[in-house]
Design a protein around this motif. Structure first.
Motif, PDB file in Angstrom:
ATOM      1  N   THR A  28       0.254 -13.095  -2.330  1.00  0.00           N
ATOM      2  CA  THR A  28       0.480 -11.733  -1.860  1.00  0.00           C
ATOM      3  C   THR A  28       0.358 -10.774  -3.030  1.00  0.00           C
ATOM      4  OG1 THR A  28       2.848 -12.054  -2.193  1.00  0.00           O
ATOM      5  CG2 THR A  28       1.989 -12.467   0.005  1.00  0.00           C
ATOM      6  N   GLU A  29      -0.107  -9.576  -2.740  1.00  0.00           N
ATOM      7  CA  GLU A  29      -0.283  -8.542  -3.742  1.00  0.00           C
ATOM      8  C   GLU A  29      -0.261  -7.193  -3.044  1.00  0.00           C
ATOM      9  OE1 GLU A  29      -4.033  -9.389  -5.474  1.00  0.00           O
ATOM     10  OE2 GLU A  29      -5.149  -9.165  -3.603  1.00  0.00           O
ATOM     11  N   ASN A  30      -0.241  -6.142  -3.843  1.00  0.00           N
ATOM     12  CA  ASN A  30      -0.284  -4.806  -3.268  1.00  0.00           C
ATOM     13  C   ASN A  30      -1.681  -4.536  -2.704  1.00  0.00           C
ATOM     14  OD1 ASN A  30       2.332  -4.356  -4.039  1.00  0.00           O
ATOM     15  ND2 ASN A  30       1.802  -3.381  -5.970  1.00  0.00           N
ATOM     16  N   VAL A  31      -1.735  -4.106  -1.444  1.00  0.00           N
ATOM     17  CA  VAL A  31      -3.027  -3.889  -0.806  1.00  0.00           C
ATOM     18  C   VAL A  31      -2.906  -2.737   0.176  1.00  0.00           C
ATOM     19  CG1 VAL A  31      -2.527  -5.572   1.015  1.00  0.00           C
ATOM     20  CG2 VAL A  31      -4.897  -5.007   0.490  1.00  0.00           C
ATOM     21  N   SER A  32      -3.982  -1.956   0.300  1.00  0.00           N
ATOM     22  CA  SER A  32      -4.068  -0.899   1.305  1.00  0.00           C
ATOM     23  C   SER A  32      -4.743  -1.463   2.551  1.00  0.00           C
ATOM     24  CB  SER A  32      -4.857   0.297   0.772  1.00  0.00           C
ATOM     25  OG  SER A  32      -5.124   1.223   1.815  1.00  0.00           O
TER      26      SER A  32
ATOM     27  N   LEU B 151       0.673   1.519   0.091  1.00  0.00           N
ATOM     28  CA  LEU B 151       0.380   0.101  -0.050  1.00  0.00           C
ATOM     29  C   LEU B 151       1.432  -0.752   0.661  1.00  0.00           C
ATOM     30  CD1 LEU B 151      -0.544   0.000  -3.855  1.00  0.00           C
ATOM     31  CD2 LEU B 151      -2.091   0.271  -1.895  1.00  0.00           C
TER      32      LEU B 151
ATOM     33  N   GLN C  65      -8.534  -1.211   3.047  1.00  0.00           N
ATOM     34  CA  GLN C  65      -9.470  -2.113   2.371  1.00  0.00           C
ATOM     35  C   GLN C  65      -9.996  -3.203   3.312  1.00  0.00           C
ATOM     36  OE1 GLN C  65      -7.810  -3.909  -1.159  1.00  0.00           O
ATOM     37  NE2 GLN C  65      -9.431  -5.457  -1.311  1.00  0.00           N
TER      38      GLN C  65
ATOM     39  N   ASP D  72      -2.197  -9.939   1.766  1.00  0.00           N
ATOM     40  CA  ASP D  72      -3.395 -10.601   1.252  1.00  0.00           C
ATOM     41  C   ASP D  72      -4.580 -10.005   1.994  1.00  0.00           C
ATOM     42  OD1 ASP D  72      -5.394 -12.213   0.344  1.00  0.00           O
ATOM     43  OD2 ASP D  72      -4.583 -14.083   1.156  1.00  0.00           O
ATOM     44  N   ALA D  73      -5.454  -9.311   1.273  1.00  0.00           N
ATOM     45  CA  ALA D  73      -6.562  -8.604   1.906  1.00  0.00           C
ATOM     46  C   ALA D  73      -7.447  -9.556   2.710  1.00  0.00           C
ATOM     47  CB  ALA D  73      -7.382  -7.864   0.849  1.00  0.00           C
TER      48      ALA D  73
END
Length: 767
Positions: free
Chosen positions: A607-611, A644, A614, A648-649
């Motif tokens: 997991t990460e910061n994502v918009s 954000l 995207q 996970d994109a």
């Protein structure tokens, strides 16, 4: 000293009088209620029998007059009704037509009169605009009273109304004019006397009242005699002896008159009398000595003799346990029938030393209390022990707190050690593990002593520690798909849940981890299979997308070839323009191929910061041409400043592909009914109520109502065999839940459906 005269106790205060009055009143109430119920039951039963008899008699009259009515033989009909109306118990027989006119009656004076349609006899059928054709017997009957006269007293009457229905003979016979649609010709009203029923009820009432009165009187007399002989007399004697002892007369013995409990009380009082007589003189010497101590020490103080009988106690003792002098200590305030097993008073009586003990007693309100007792002997001039003074300090609150702490600890350990998931308790600031359950030791491969004192971040791979530290510093509650590391270096994925509080006076975090590695691996395999299927479906669109840059490159090279074949040299400007265009088209084809390769390969789960914008743009880049080939228009309304989320994109892209492909299939399905339908898919992103939201809407046929509750079930699909696995929405639901989000459906049957995805914002974005 003579006993007080018995007549000084009022009659109303005597036990025999009270018991007799209460028994008499209770018996009177019960017998009255029973008698009333029995009489009412008899009355209802008698009236019901009369109602059935009235209905039977009414039917008999109808059958007796049927022939005369069919033949219109009025004289004969009058005679039959008059004859039957003269029978005993029959008040009247009347035949009324449907307009309420009395056509025939056992009372000649009533013939020809009109009856009010709102009267008791008619209201049952005519309470509406249209008369009712069928009514139950209870609704066709009524009870009313007739006024009395000089020869006959008034009485109640039961009236039964019986409709006269149209028969085929009534409209087929030449002499009758009743049409077939006229269902009811009139009614037969029969009134029967209830005088006999009323007389029977009155007779039964008198008998029941008489027997109840006699029974009450007899029982009250028996109770009064019994109470006087076996209670009042012994108690009066015992009361006199008690008053003599109170006045200081210890010489007259108390002789038990009975061998029951009152006799036992008399024996106990006599034992007390003798003990007090023997000890009074000696105890009087020391009374003044400890009287002040009794009243001033802030604890319970009592003095007990060698038989453990309370000789004295202070005011605080009396306030909480009542006046208990003369009673055994273990009965007065310890709630026991015998001496306490670890009795400090007995030890002091035995060796003359000071002793202490912790004991449980029963207060005056019946609740248990705990005391720390300290005993000290009271001696005479010769050193002989006369009594023991016991000082009791109330430690109930301390004991209760101790027990509650013990129960809380036991409950905590029960839940803590038997939870199926690893649980850690670690310091909020240093992340030092303060406690962990056995499941945590087994899951992470460390012996439990080696886990205690270790930093919680040591269980997280170095690359993910910043994420976990940030989550805990923001007081997060749930973190999905966090990588953890076992003692042997094996990495696995967990869902991390955290709560915050105190442990042993330190601010602490309670963290629970649940292994989701196997589920993620299975999900990744399913997602990868779905990706391959999606790539297969996108092949035509991708080929079209790649064909465009190849066409431009071919045109540029063809242009240069044509110039050279004509012997013309292209100018530097022409070469630069063709080279620039070919470079742009090669870059475009490379981006398409890179996106396909990136989408098709397996991704590491993290997991990460994502918009959310995207994955939306990535999916439209893959599926845009395919949707255009299917003649489906895509409308987008994306918030450029969308905050954000933690996710996970790649996995979110798979969710959006599932939703868009389902929307495409729904539109194609509806086109079977509406070939001219212009397909439309709308995608929007925005912030709503503290969440980042994505909606995917289509104008297909919607979801059938029976399937709406099952669309997220694994392997549930409405597509044809070979066109769907039923895993798309199930996987999507799991992915959204892993990131702390939710998915809802707004279904519009025949118009389409809207899927709404909501995810919590990153906490940095809220500040």
């Amino acid at each position: 000293m003579a006993s007080l005269p018995r007549h000084q106790i009022k009659l109303t205060n005597r036990l025999a009088f009270k018991l007799t009055v209460w028994v008499g009143v209770s018996l009177l109430v019960l017998t009255t209620a029973s008698a009333y119920w029995a009489v009412r039951q008899q009355e209802r039963s008698s009236i019901e029998r009369m109602r059935q008899a009235g209905n039977w008699f009414s039917d008999t009259v109808k059958r007796a007059t049927r022939y005369d009515m069919l033949k219109d033989q009025r004289q004969s009909l009058h005679q039959v009704i008059e004859a039957m109306g003269r029978q005993p118990g029959v008040e009247s027989i009347r035949v009324l037509n449907k307009k309420g006119r009395i056509m025939f009656s056992s009372r000649a004076g009533e013939i020809g009169r009109m009856v009010d349609m709102e009267s008791e006899a008619c209201f049952g059928c005519h309470f509406k605009d249209r008369p009712l054709e069928r009514l139950a017997i209870a609704e066709r009957s009524r009870i009313f009273s007739l006024a009395g006269n000089a020869t006959e007293p008034g009485h109640r009457v039961l009236g039964v109304v019986n409709p006269i229905y149209t028969e085929p003979a009534c409209y087929t016979d030449p002499c009758h004019v009743h049409p077939p649609e006229q269902k009811v010709l009139g009614v037969l009203d029969v009134a029967l006397s209830l005088g006999q029923v009323d007389r029977e009820v009155a007779s039964t009432t008198r008998q029941v009242v008489f027997y109840a009165a006699v029974l009450s009187a007899v029982i009250c007399a028996v109770v009064a005699v019994f109470t006087f002989l076996f209670v009042n007399r012994p108690l009066t004697s015992l009361l006199g002896a008690t008053r003599r002892i109170t006045a200081g007369d210890y010489d007259q013995p108390i002789v038990p008159r009975t061998k029951d409990e009152i006799g036992a009380v008399a024996e106990a009082f006599d034992l007390m009398r003798r003990g007090i007589k023997e000890k009074t003189d000696d105890l009087e010497c020391g009374r003044l000595q400890y009287q002040r101590l009794f009243e001033e020490v802030p604890c319970y103080i009592s003095v007990q003799d060698a038989d453990f009988i309370l000789v004295a106690h202070n005011k605080r003792f009396e306030k909480d346990f009542g006046h208990s002098v003369g009673h055994h200590c273990y009965q007065a305030y310890k709630g026991r029938d015998s001496r306490c097993p670890n009795c400090a008073v007995a030890k002091t009586l035995a060796d003359g030393r000071v002793h202490s003990a912790e004991e449980k007693v029963i207060g005056a309100d019946g609740t248990p209390r705990y005391f720390l007792n300290l005993t000290s002997p009271i001696t005479d001039r010769e050193g002989e022990i006369l009594a023991v003074m016991e000082m009791a300090t109330d430690i109930t609150d301390v004991v209760r707190l101790k027990e509650e702490l013990k129960r809380s600890e036991e409950k905590y350990r029960l839940f803590f050690d038997n939870d199926p998931n690893p649980i850690f308790v670690f310091d909020d600031a240093t992340m030092e593990i303060l406690d962990a359950n056995n499941r945590a030791a087994d899951e992470y491969g460390y012996p439990l002593p080696q886990l205690i004192g270790r930093s919680f971040l040591d269980l997280t791979p170095a690359s993910d520690r910043a994420q976990v530290r940030n989550f805990l510093s923001l007081k997060g509650a749930f973190l999905s798909t966090v990588r953890q590391q076992r003692a042997g270096g094996e990495v696995f994925f967990v869902n991390l849940r955290a709560s915050y509080g105190e442990h042993m006076g330190r601010k602490a975090v309670i963290a629970t981890t649940s292994d989701m590695t196997e589920r993620l691996q299975t999900e990744q395999q399913l997602i990868q299979a779905a990706k391959m299927a999606t790539l297969g479906e996108m092949s035509a669109g991708v080929a079209h997308e790649l064909n465009q840059p190849l066409t431009v490159i071919a045109a540029g090279s063809g242009f240069l070839s044509k110039l050279l074949s004509r012997g013309q040299n292209p100018t530097p400007e022409q070469l630069m323009q063709v080279a620039r265009e070919m470079t742009q088209q090669v870059e475009r084809a490379r981006r398409i191929i890179d996106h396909l390769r990136e989408f098709g390969r397996k991704h590491e789960v993290r997991t990460e910061n994502v918009s959310l914008n995207q994955p939306i743009q990535g999916v439209l880049g893959l599926l845009g041409q395919q949707l255009r080939v299917h003649n489906i228009e895509v409308e987008t309304n994306l918030d450029a400043n969308l905050p954000l989320i933690l996710g996970d994109a790649n996995r979110l892209e798979q969710v959006l592909i599932n939703l868009i492909m389902n929307a495409r299939d729904a539109i194609e399905e509806r086109r079977r009914e509406l070939p001219e339908l212009q397909g439309r898919i709308a995608i929007a992103s925005f912030v709503d109520q503290g969440q980042a939201v994505v909606t995917v809407s289509d104008n297909g046929g919607g979801i059938p109502a029976p399937n709406l509750d099952r669309i997220f079930e694994p392997f549930f699909t409405t597509k044809e065999v070979g066109k769907g696995t039923g895993l798309g929405l199930s996987i999507s639901y799991g992915i959204v839940r892993d990131f702390g989000g939710g998915i809802k459906v707004d279904n519009r049957p025949g118009q389409g459906a809207t899927f709404r995805l909501g995810f919590p914002l990153r906490q940095e974005a809220k500040t």
